[in-house]
Structure formats: C-alpha cells, structure tokens
Design an enzyme around this catalytic site. Structure first.
Site, PDB file in Angstrom:
ATOM      1  N   GLU A  65       0.842  -1.212   0.000  1.00 28.79           N
ATOM      2  CA  GLU A  65       0.000   0.000   0.000  1.00 28.79           C
ATOM      3  C   GLU A  65       0.873   1.256   0.000  1.00 28.79           C
ATOM      4  OE1 GLU A  65      -1.277   2.727   3.341  1.00 28.79           O
ATOM      5  OE2 GLU A  65      -2.193   0.771   3.745  1.00 28.79           O
ATOM      6  N   GLU A 136      11.153   3.044   2.189  1.00 21.41           N
ATOM      7  CA  GLU A 136       9.781   2.964   2.679  1.00 21.41           C
ATOM      8  C   GLU A 136       9.628   1.887   3.756  1.00 21.41           C
ATOM      9  OE1 GLU A 136       6.188   4.840   2.932  1.00 21.41           O
ATOM     10  OE2 GLU A 136       8.017   5.387   1.828  1.00 21.41           O
TER      11      GLU A 136
END
Length: 1021
Positions: A65, A136
């Site tokens: 996501e 990330e």
C-alpha cells in the site's frame, strides 16, 4: 464493458446521479455525477489485505500500500502523484485492513482527468525501485514505532481499518482495531493471528536471513493478488455520467484481470482453547477496562435483519434500567459500548467494552455477572418487534433519507468499501436500513453470547508484576486463566439484585420533518439581538434543505479560569452536568439529537444540533447542539445535535439542569477520579502532541499547565464544587449562534427563555459582566529577527520517539497576508513531506501546516522520529527551507498561476452541510474577526496577487535568516536522547537565539497581540 440495469437505492433528498458499470476486465465501477460538487474524488478498493500476507512476510500487504504511491512506468518521477494532487487542492491516502486495501484521493474538479490517470497507474504498471523499497521499509517501521506505547494499538484500536458493525448508538468507533492481544490469543495457523503492520524486522532483517529479496517478494505479491476482478472503483465528478464513463473506460481498461479468487477463511480464529478464558493485561495508561468478547459468525450476510445491531442497541443502552445505568448507579463504570466488530465475511466478534472505576475494578465478577443477567433478561423477555420497528427501522430510515452530504473523498471510500459486500442496489445503503424483523436470527446470535463461548480481557495497572507472558509484537504483559460456566453462574448469583429492564419507548423521535419558510434568506449570519446578557447570531438554512438546526451557547464566565483550581472545578462541573443528564438525553441521542456541555478557557458552552461532532473553546463554558473542531483545536463545549423538531425540549432540559445544579458527592468522586486519570495519562501522549502542547502553552496567554491541574485535583472535594458553582455562574455573558431550520422568532424565543432563567427569574443566578471582566484570547508576540527554542524531555522515558514543532509566527489576521501564507503552505506542503519523510526518512509523522491562534497566523513543521533527535530535525527543516527558496525563485509564471487557481478553487468550495457551515461562521464569531465574507474577500486578494509579492513575503517572513522572521522551535527528546537534551541545555545561545527555560517567565516578558475580541459590544447592531 457491461452495464447492469440495477436501480440503486438512494436517499430521497439525494439529487446525484449514479450508474453501475463493469469494465471488460471485470473491474466493477460506480459512477457518481454531482453537478454541485467543487471536488472530484475516487476510491479503489482491492479485495486483498493483511490476511493474504505470506507467512515469511508479516505486513507485506500494508507495505505494498505504501509503495504504490511512489512512481509508475507512465509517471516515473518519484512522488509526482502526491505532488500533483497537493498542488491542485487535493489530498490522498490509503489503508490496509484484513481483507481489503483501499486507495483514495480528491482534487479540484478541473484537474480530475490527469489526477485519475495518475491514480490508475497504481493498478496498471507501478514502479517499485530498490532504493524506494529500502526507504519505505523505514517509514513502515517508523509508523509501527509510534504505536508501540499506545494502548489503542496494543489492545484496542489499530488504524488498519476493520469496520465496526454494532449499534450506531453504542459509541463504538467506525474504524475499530485489530485487537493486537486478542489476535495473538487465537489459532496460530489462522490469518487473524498474524501481525499485520510490518516493521524493519519482518520486512528487512528476517527476509534477508532467509535469503529473500523484499522488493522481489513485493512485486510477486502484487502480480499474484492485484487483479481487476478483485477491484471496485468509485468515481465522483461534476461531469455527466457518459463523460465519466468514457474517462474511466479509458484510464482503467489496462488493469489486468488475472481472474483471482478473493481470500476465503472457512474457519473461526478461536478454538475451544481460546474461549472460557480471563486475560489480565497491563496497559500503558492509568485506568481499568473490561472487554467481554464472544466469537460469532459474521452477521454481514443478514444486513437487512441486523441481529447484532438489535442486541448492541439493548446491551449498549444507557437509559434507566439498562446495564450501564445500574453499573453507573453502583459507581462501578464510566462508559459502556456494545456491538459487532472485527468482522470479516466469515467471522466476527460481539464485544462489550466497559471502562471501570477504581471501585468497579474490585467488582469485576459482579459486573460480568450483571452482564450475563441482562443477557438472560433478553432471552426471557423474547425479541421485541416494537424495538426493531422503532430503533432499527424508523430511526434508521429517517437518518438515511435525511443524511448530510459529506466530502466526496469520504463518500467514495464509504461506498467502495460497501461494493464487495452488498448487491449493487444496496451499495449506498449498506447495512444502514434494516427492514426485516427476524426473531430467529436475533435469538441465534443471542445464544452465542453464552458463558461457554466467552473471552474476557481485563486491563489494569494493578496487574503489574502479576503476569507471566508477553505479546511479541507490542510487548504487552498478560496472563491467562481458565474460567468455567459454573464460575460465571456463581458470579450471576452473587451479583447485586438490581432491577434490570428494557428501555422505554423513545419520545425524542422526530415526526415533524417539514422545512420552515424563512422569508429573509440571509447569506451570512445576522445579529438578531444584543444586550448586557447576550448576543445572538442567526443564520437560516439557505443551502441544505434539511430539518436540522444548530444551537450553540457560550457561557463566558470570568471565574472559570481564574486559577488552576477554578479550571479543574469548571471541568468537573461540566462533566457532572453531562453525567446527570445521561439517562434522559441518551434517548435523544438514539433519535439523532445530540448535545454536549464542555469546559472552555472562559467558562463553558453547549451545543444542540442534528448530529455530528464536538469541539473545544478557550474562554469559558458553552452550551451547544454541536461543536466544530477549530484550526487550533482549543475548544471544549456543551453540545446537543439533532433534528430541530424536539431540539428545544432538550435545550430547555439542559438549561434547567445547569440552573438547578447540585453536587452529588458519590458522582463527584467518580468524575474526579476520571479527571485525575486523564491528567495522569497526559505524559503518555505522543511526543509530537507534547510538543504541540508546549507550543500552545508558550504562545497563549492566561492558560494553565497540566501539572498545575494534576497538583490541585487531590485536594478538591464535593464541598469545594458546591461553593464554586454559584460563584462561577454569578457573572456571565452568553454568546449564542443559532442556524438551520429555525425561524428568527424561534431563535430569539430560545435565548429569551434562557435569559429569563439565569438573569430575570425569582432566583437570580447570573448578573451581567462588568466591562473589565470580558475575557479575550491574547497571543504572545514574538520579536522580529529572533529564534526561540524550548527543549524538553519526553514525559514518558520509555518512549524512544522524539519530536519537533518548528513554528513560524507571521501576522495578525488580514486578507492579503493570509493568502500569501496560504499559498506558501500549499506550494511547500508536498515538497516538505517528500524531502523530510520520503527522502531523508526522518519520521512517519511529517507535516507542514498553517496555524491559527485566535487570529494570529503562522505556519509550522511537525516531525516525530526515532531516527534523529529534534535538534538535528530542526536543522533539516531549515535546510529544506533553503532548498525550497531556490525552487520558489525558479517557479514559472504558469506554475504560479496554477497554484493560485488551485487555492482559489479550494476557497470557493461550498460547505457540505449545516455543521460544516456553522463551524466556519462560529470560528469567526469566536475569534472576534467576524469576517463572514472571508472566502470571497481572500479570493479577490488572490486574483490580484503577483509572483513577486509571494517571493517578497517568503523573503521577509519565512526565509532562513530573514530579518522579520519570528521562529519558535519546541524540541521534545525521547528516552534514548537524554544526553542530547543535556548537551543542548548547556550550550550557549547563538546570536539572535533565545532558549526558553521557564515558560511563564517568558510569557510575562513578552508583548501581546491585540485581541480581535474586545469587550461585549465588539459588534454593533
């Protein structure tokens, strides 16, 4: 492409057009045309969530996501999607739940086509570079780190949204938690047992130990699971349906259909060893919570019968004779909620959550016994059709058909979540319109709420040192004891013999939903009346055509905040009022009429309105039938919210209770205990929240620190409050705002009635204020060219997160500088996020936002981090501003005009509902600015603004080293950075830099901005 001829059920008041289509790749789409909208929006729901995580990669679905936001083959520039959305007045986000991942955005309407194209590339050809993957993972780990010391995440409500399906009246949040500990105590082979957030260990360290490449596994997961036939898209635009359809077909036809099946779990997560257990846990914060939970079969397939909503309504009721009423009367509980949650298509849990008092903590067995006695009562009395017809049918039908419009971004998310679950005709309705009375289904669920199927989770600091196990992901200490059916039966027999009974019929249900015909359609609020007692602002509904009204009354009382003791006593007073009214007013709440009474910085306030939310106020006490969150979130209030038909009845009852207030010593002790724990728990706030608190304490005059309140609370007794309240009310001024479906004479009559009670009755409770007593909100004026900083240790030594608030004070409210500041914030917001969070990975919480302290405008950076200390982060903020300076100078004229137009579009966005409109106008009244035409005036200023004026503004107020710049940095040091804090405390000040050692000495040494709010009479008739 297919198109099903299905009539979609929608509210009677809904003028939008809807069309369902299915693309050739089997992607299901709902098109929404709203010619009145200012924003376009879209949401894509993918029927893949954390349950699909590979065993070797907990948190991979959540990590994916995050990664889809980075770049795509068509738009390879990193972060260009988020940058485009932000620069065109929009916002974007996503969340991962057990079975779904949802992506969504909104944007100014004229930029929708390109925004939608960029969004579509998430699902066509995303790029996931190795460098971005590593960075990330750190962001996901930072997100997890900020939650480690949060009870909400450890045991209650994790944000990775699982929807709650209980009674809408049970006070359960819409987004509930994966109960981390509850998940852990379940079958290990079941996907419910998994850790779903992910962290550095699960996404980087352990995969490497096993020879796995995270990026390759990420791509593999995307290729295996993201298929068009598992996706549902909602698109919301002002264009006609045919145009929207053409746009969607063009943008999303390339999404691959791999014909995947959605994840299916045939089994329950709890076996026989996971029920009939008592789990004692140790929370972070003070307080005692009891959660009684039963695994059940999900009732989502019976959404028209809603058996769990029926039971949640009764078990969670708060009127006389209810379980909560008895527990409250005994002094054992302060709140209770009930309903179905953590539901999937296959299983769910029915949960009763009770906040216990210290006394209630000693009576856990009695409380559980009373709960099962109430369940037995429901079994004995049978299922009542009149309850279903009144609450689940009539009230829900009115609520559905007269629902407020909400922002398109929220609407598309709600609908897209419904699409995989309900048939197309019910995509808008979902489970909000129960229509089939089924006693058998209700009894079937009721039979599951049995002693042989129960899981009891009991959280208290009293259990420290008494547990023998630790949950692995969040470190929650716990122990497990087996409980038997016979034990619970003994608890039932030993429980107090109280008169439990079903609720009465609801007298607050609105039956007159007609609209008033107000002759004068005022565009802005008008001052209907002004006296030495009150001012009354009035605004008829000219936009929304709903049978709802908004009433807000601020009691400005100079004695409310005259000392820390007065501040705490006023807080206890307002809570006691709510406490006394609860059994009566709960029926109003069920019927869609809400109220609130809250302490403010100048007294107290009350709200009355047909629904929605509450907020805070910095001057006293207010009564309102709804409250709105202000930009600086300072208000506390009294609120009543609901349909206007029965609103006055509720208002008059609330006012009478204030006027005839008496202290009940037993209830005083309960509320005092609640307030004490809230003060004690302040130290467990997130470090960034602590930094924001210190920033407000430094800048706002005449405010008391939480430590003062904590010190005085133990010495306050019921007699102190009994003596204080008459003094509190002895001098007061009422500031009133009434809006919506109410005629002017009705509004004036309401306020005259209140004045009669308080000022003109046989027992004169209030007198007008002296001119010297009117309270204003004053803000500290920082010196030009100076940089102030306040270092502080984090209040919780166990929290390793540090935080920075870097605040730049700019100007006193005025249209032209306002738009310059707003334009700077719009242009800089996404670059700041990209540089500080995405590139430098300083912390998951990274925000650039405007700040308004009572009309004093500024901008602030907020960063929370475990990676770096606040001093380092502060230096990186300044480096960002230097980098941004060159970008600002290099901005083309077209870019400048594009940003100006985006801000104009944002300002011209119409209010969605009465609550939103009233919040805007109340902000003007409360600050004293009274610029009701603010949006139009600021748009006019924007249209004249030149690029040179913007750069001059930046050079004067924002640029590093600018001679006019006024900066305040609040640095909160986490537990691992104590040495950095000590070093900073001993460092000498640099030129033009001031270290604040004592907040209150500093406040006294500084000048104040003038308040927009003078004494009563800051407005003229």
């Amino acid at each position: 492409m297919g198109e099903a001829a299905v009539e979609i059920v929608k509210p009677r008041t809904d003028t939008r057009e809807y069309r369902r289509i299915v693309l050739r790749n089997s992607l299901g789409v709902l098109l929404i045309s709203d010619p009145d909208t200012d924003k376009a929006a879209a949401s894509m729901d993918v029927s893949v969530g954390s349950f699909s995580d590979p065993e070797d990669f907990p948190g991979l679905a959540h990590f994916l996501e995050h990664m889809l936001f980075y770049a795509s083959e068509k738009y390879p520039l990193e972060d260009s999607y988020s940058k485009y959305i932000a620069e065109h007045g929009g916002s974007t986000n996503a969340f991962t739940s057990s079975e779904h991942t949802n992506y969504y955005f909104d944007v100014n309407s004229d930029c929708f086509e390109e925004a939608l194209d960029r969004f579509a590339q998430f699902f066509v050809k995303p790029l996931m570079s190795a460098d971005a993957t590593t960075r990330e993972i750190k962001a996901v780990d930072s997100e997890n780190q900020k939650n480690l010391l949060s009870d909400a995440w450890r045991m209650n409500q994790a944000k990775q949204a699982t929807r709650v399906r209980g009674t809408i009246f049970s006070k359960l949040p819409w987004n509930s938690s994966f109960h981390l500990l509850q998940k852990h105590i379940s079958a290990e082979g079941h996907p419910y047992h998994k850790f779903s957030t992910g962290n550095w260990d699960t996404l980087e360290v352990k995969p490497k130990e096993k020879g796995l490449d995270t990026r390759q596994e990420l791509i593999k997961f995307y290729e295996e699971h993201y298929s068009a036939n598992l996706m549902h898209l909602v698109v919301y635009s002002k264009d006609r349906l045919d145009k929207i359809q053409s746009l969607v077909e063009n943008k999303f036809q390339e999404v691959q259909n791999k014909d995947r099946s959605s994840f299916h779990i045939p089994s329950q997560p709890c076996t026989s060893e996971h029920v009939q257990i008592l789990v004692k846990t140790v929370p972070i914060k003070q307080g005692h919570k009891l959660r009684v939970i039963w695994p059940i079969t999900s009732s989502i397939h019976n959404y028209k019968e809603e058996p769990c909503r029926y039971l949640g309504h009764l078990i969670g009721h708060e009127g006389e004779g209810s379980l909560f009423y008895i527990l409250k009367t005994l002094g054992w509980a302060t709140s209770l909620s009930a309903g179905e949650e953590d539901w999937t298509l296959e299983f769910s849990f029915f949960k009763v959550m009770i906040n216990l008092t210290d006394t209630g903590q000693e009576h856990m067995q009695d409380i559980v016994g009373l709960l099962f006695k109430y369940i037995s009562l429901l079994q004995e009395t049978g299922v009542c059709q009149w309850i279903f017809d009144e609450v689940l049918s009539a009230i829900c039908e009115t609520e559905f058909h007269y629902q407020d419009k909400i922002p398109p971004i929220d609407y598309v998310v709600n609908v897209s979540l419904n699409m995989p679950i309900y048939p197309p005709e019910d995509w808008l309705v979902g489970s909000s319109l129960p229509s089939k009375f089924s006693p058998d289904l209700i009894r079937k669920v009721l039979d599951k709420l049995a002693p042989d199927n129960v899981r009891i989770f009991w959280a208290s600091k009293n259990f420290e040192g008494l547990t023998d196990m630790v949950e692995p992901w969040y470190g929650t200490a716990y122990s497990i004891e087996k409980i038997t059916v016979s034990m619970i039966q003994q608890w039932m027999l030993a429980a107090p013999n109280e008169h439990l009974h079903l609720p009465a019929s609801n007298a607050f249900i609105a039956t007159d939903l007609s609209l008033k015909d107000v002759k004068e359609k005022a565009k802005f609020p008008v001052l209907l009346s002004k006296s030495s007692y009150s001012t009354l602002w009035y605004k008829p509904d000219t936009m929304f055509s709903t049978p709802k009204a908004y009433v807000r009354i601020d009691f400005n009382c100079p004695f409310a905040t005259s000392s820390p003791e007065a501040n705490v006593l006023t807080d206890i007073f307002t809570r006691l009022l709510m406490d006394y009214l609860n059994e009566y007013a709960y029926y109003a709440q069920v019927a869609g009429l809400y109220y609130g009474i809250n302490h403010t910085d100048s007294g107290f306030q009350g709200f009355f309105f047909p629904l929605e939310c509450l907020v805070n106020h910095p001057k006293g006490l207010s009564v309102f039938l709804i409250s709105m969150p202000s930009e600086n979130d300072l208000w506390k209030n009294v609120a009543v919210i609901g349909y206007n038909h029965k609103l006055r009845t509720l208002l008059e009852t609330v006012v009478e209770k204030i006027a005839n207030f008496e202290v009940k010593p037993d209830r005083f002790l309960v509320i005092k205990e609640m307030v004490t724990k809230e003060y004690q728990n302040f130290k467990f706030q997130q470090p960034y929240e602590q930094a924001m608190y210190y920033c407000s304490l430094i800048l706002q005059d005449n405010t008391w620190p939480w430590m003062d309140g904590l010190e005085v609370i133990p010495h306050l007794e019921a007699d102190d409050l009994a003596k204080f309240v008459p003094m509190l009310l002895s001098r007061a001024f009422l500031e009133c705002y009434i809006a919506g479906n109410i005629e002017p004479k009705e509004a004036e009559s309401m306020i005259l009635h209140i004045e009669d009670i308080f000022y003109r009755g046989p027992r004169r409770i209030c007198q007008p204020l002296f001119p010297s007593q009117y309270l204003t909100n004053r803000v500290i004026k920082l010196n030009k060219g100076m940089s102030y900083f306040y270092p502080a240790k984090g209040l919780n030594p166990s929290d390793e997160n540090s935080a920075l608030v870097h605040y730049i004070q700019v100007h006193r409210d005025d249209f032209l500088p306002n738009v310059k500041l707003q334009l700077f914030a719009l242009i800089a917001k996404q670059p700041a996020f990209h540089q500080l969070r995405t590139v430098e990975q300083l912390g998951y919480i990274t925000v650039l936002m405007r700040r308004n302290y009572s009309g004093i405008r500024g901008v602030q950076f907020i960063v929370q981090s475990t990676a770096k200390g606040p001093g380092h982060i502060d230096s990186r903020v300044e480096e960002f501003l230097k980098m941004f300076e060159s970008k600002l100078y290099a901005m083309s004229e077209d870019e400048f005009k594009s940003n100006v137009n985006a801000l104009i579009d944002m300002k011209l966005e119409k209010h969605k509902n009465l609550r939103e409109e009233s919040g805007f106008y109340w902000g003007e009244i409360n600050d004293g600015t009274l610029k009701f035409d603010r949006r139009e005036a600021e748009v006019a200023a924007l249209k004249k603004l030149t690029q040179k004026e913007l750069t001059d503004f930046f050079n004067e107020h924002i640029k590093v080293g600018a001679p006019q710049k006024k900066t305040l940095s609040v640095r909160v040091y986490g537990g691992q950075r104590t040495s950095e804090y000590e070093e900073e405390m001993n460092e000498p000040n640099q030129p033009n830099q001031v270290k604040i050692d004592d907040i209150f000495k500093f406040r006294k040494s500084q000048p104040l901005y003038g308040s927009f709010k003078g004494c009563h009479g800051h407005v003229k008739l």
